[in-house]
Design an enzyme around this catalytic site. Structure first.
Site, PDB file in Angstrom:
ATOM      1  N   ILE A  75       0.569  -1.105   0.306  1.00  0.00           N
ATOM      2  CA  ILE A  75      -0.361  -0.143  -0.200  1.00  0.00           C
ATOM      3  C   ILE A  75       0.831   1.482   0.316  1.00  0.00           C
ATOM      4  O   ILE A  75       1.521   0.922   1.213  1.00  0.00           O
ATOM      5  CB  ILE A  75      -0.846  -0.174   0.797  1.00  0.00           C
ATOM      6  N   PRO A  76       0.988   2.209  -1.632  1.00  0.00           N
ATOM      7  CA  PRO A  76       1.761   3.449  -1.953  1.00  0.00           C
ATOM      8  C   PRO A  76       2.147   4.154  -0.138  1.00  0.00           C
ATOM      9  O   PRO A  76       1.876   5.311  -0.984  1.00  0.00           O
ATOM     10  CB  PRO A  76       1.938   3.075  -2.772  1.00  0.00           C
ATOM     11  N   CYS A  77       1.796   3.915   0.626  1.00  0.00           N
ATOM     12  CA  CYS A  77       1.851   5.483   1.576  1.00  0.00           C
ATOM     13  C   CYS A  77       3.203   6.736   1.441  1.00  0.00           C
ATOM     14  O   CYS A  77       2.594   7.602   1.459  1.00  0.00           O
ATOM     15  CB  CYS A  77       1.933   5.369   2.702  1.00  0.00           C
ATOM     16  N   HIS A  78       3.922   6.344   0.595  1.00  0.00           N
ATOM     17  CA  HIS A  78       4.600   7.025  -0.029  1.00  0.00           C
ATOM     18  C   HIS A  78       4.489   7.914  -0.644  1.00  0.00           C
ATOM     19  O   HIS A  78       5.404   8.865  -1.458  1.00  0.00           O
ATOM     20  CB  HIS A  78       6.235   5.649  -0.538  1.00  0.00           C
ATOM     21  N   ARG A  79       3.636   7.558  -1.409  1.00  0.00           N
ATOM     22  CA  ARG A  79       3.055   8.499  -1.883  1.00  0.00           C
ATOM     23  C   ARG A  79       2.016   9.666  -1.884  1.00  0.00           C
ATOM     24  O   ARG A  79       1.425  10.692  -2.519  1.00  0.00           O
ATOM     25  CB  ARG A  79       1.921   7.298  -3.426  1.00  0.00           C
TER      26      ARG A  79
END
Lengths: 193, 262
Positions: free
Chosen positions: B164-168
């Site tokens: 889950i790309p929370c870095h985006r």
């Protein structure tokens, strides 16, 4: 405490003391069948028994994670696991009684348990299914005592631990439960094989 | 259960069919029951190096970088209170997700999350590779526009970063903000994914947070793939979405500035 349980118990307790997760697998492997059999005959349905067994072992793990080493060393796994199972079963049975599922359109008491594997169904006799269903007619304490004593073969002393009751009370639950079952269950006495 | 375990005569063990039939009601535990209780760990290569991943029978539950196996096991148990056992090889869907960012066929186990946290992560999961969104956008998307700070906290608790790309999810002011694996890892990931971080930063320095095209009349976040196609001659910058809208622009249907629900 019978000899067999003591023999099983010691290596498991040693493994649990050494490494909780490795020891847990040993505990699970040693007791999964007895816990599942008891769960199945307490709740009566295959899928519920799987849920109950998984939840009981998860709670066992969580309890063990908080125990001091001395407490693990003095652990008697079988009655301890059965106590966790019994408490879970009583709680789920009570909350189910408070929130009964909607009644099916057609009552189908003889319908096969949908989650039960086919080979298991094939092995089990009709009389077995009938007897298992009759356990519903017992009180909670009678059912617990009879399942622990006569299905999974626990000694009276361990059942007393699980029920938190004196051995005399356990024997009385068993005796009354058997008496009730004898009335309801023709068994194989009438058959001439 | 063998009768060897019995101890002495028992007045209830009458030799009758009822007792024998009760004794025949045992059943073997079904296969796979242990997987309902325990999780399995594997180590997989990812863009930020090797990561440890824990999986349950429901899917991937936990992913951490920068830990050794013991630290990972300890942090998993602290958070999930389940046994963690060695797994076999990682499932192909997991390897592919970590290598390419495509998460098709990958199941996640998000049972341990509160509903708010799960909503935040599901919104973050919709951000395409190569693009970024502000924390406030997530808050708008999940119908909690004032909960921007709580969104940051929920992203920080993401049990499965990368998947889950929370870095985006980045700050509204153009800075990239914090990350579970540290801000440098976040910047590295975003650059690996070809996000136009430098351009976003340059625009933010000029107080431009939205970019519109005067030929299409559509306004986007600057990292949106549509915004990046606008030629310089037709590019219009805006400080707020309201300014763009009052100038006659409508929000992009891809990057959804303003967080309009899908």
């Amino acid at each position: 405490m019978n000899v067999t349980e003591t023999d099983i118990r010691l290596p498991i307790v040693a493994a649990l003391t050494e490494d909780l997760d490795t020891g847990f697998v040993a505990l699970f492997d040693a007791y999964r069948d007895v816990v599942f059999s008891a769960a199945l005959r307490l709740c009566g349905r295959w899928a519920d028994a799987e849920d109950l067994t998984a939840e009981a072992f998860l709670r066992a793990y969580r309890a063990l994670a908080g125990y001091e080493p001395q407490r693990i060393e003095s652990l008697r796994p079988r009655p301890w696991l059965m106590t966790i199972l019994a408490n879970l079963w009583r709680n789920t049975a009570r909350s189910a009684a408070r929130h009964p599922p909607p009644a099916p359109l057609e009552a189908a008491p003889e319908a096969a348990d949908p989650a039960e594997p086919a080979e298991q169904v094939a092995e089990r006799s009709e009389t077995g299914r009938e007897l298992a269903a009759l356990l519903d007619e017992l009180t909670e304490e009678q059912r617990l005592a009879i399942v622990l004593r006569h299905v999974v073969d626990l000694p009276i002393a361990e059942i007393a631990t699980v029920l938190g009751a004196p051995e005399g009370t356990v024997k009385s639950h068993i005796s009354r439960g058997l008496k009730r079952l004898r009335v309801l269950y023709p068994g194989r006495n009438d058959e001439h094989r | 259960m063998s009768t060897v375990e019995s101890h002495g005569p028992d007045p209830f063990d009458q030799d009758d069919s009822l007792i024998a039939d009760l004794g025949a009601l045992t059943a073997g535990a079904p296969a796979g029951l242990l997987e309902r209780v325990a999780a399995r760990w594997v180590r997989v290569d990812a863009a930020i190096g090797g990561v440890y991943v824990a999986m349950t029978d429901q899917g991937v539950a936990y992913l951490r970088a920068g830990q050794d196996q013991e630290e990972f096991a300890a942090s998993f148990r602290g958070r999930f209170a389940r046994p963690l056992l060695p797994g076999g090889g990682p499932p192909p869907a997991l390897v592919r997700a970590l290598r390419t960012g495509r998460t098709g066929g990958l199941h996640l186990d998000l049972r341990g999350l509160r509903p708010f946290e799960e909503a935040v992560l599901r919104a973050a999961a919709t951000i395409p590779r190569g693009e970024i969104r502000p924390y406030a956008w997530i808050a708008e998307r999940i119908g909690r526009p004032k909960a921007v700070r709580a969104v940051g906290t929920a992203l920080g608790r993401n049990p499965v970063p990368l998947l889950i790309p929370c870095h985006r999810v980045t700050r509204s002011d153009g800075r990239i903000g914090q990350y579970v694996f540290g801000a440098p890892a976040k910047e590295h990931l975003l650059r690996t994914e070809q996000v136009n971080l430098d351009e976003v930063g340059t625009l933010a320095a000029k107080n431009v947070y939205f970019v519109g095209s005067d030929t299409t009349g559509v306004v986007c976040f600057p990292s949106c793939r549509d915004a990046r196609r606008i030629t310089p001659a037709h590019r219009q910058g805006f400080r707020t979405l309201a300014q763009a809208e009052s100038a006659g622009y409508r929000p992009c249907r891809h990057c959804r500035p303003g967080g309009a629900p899908a």
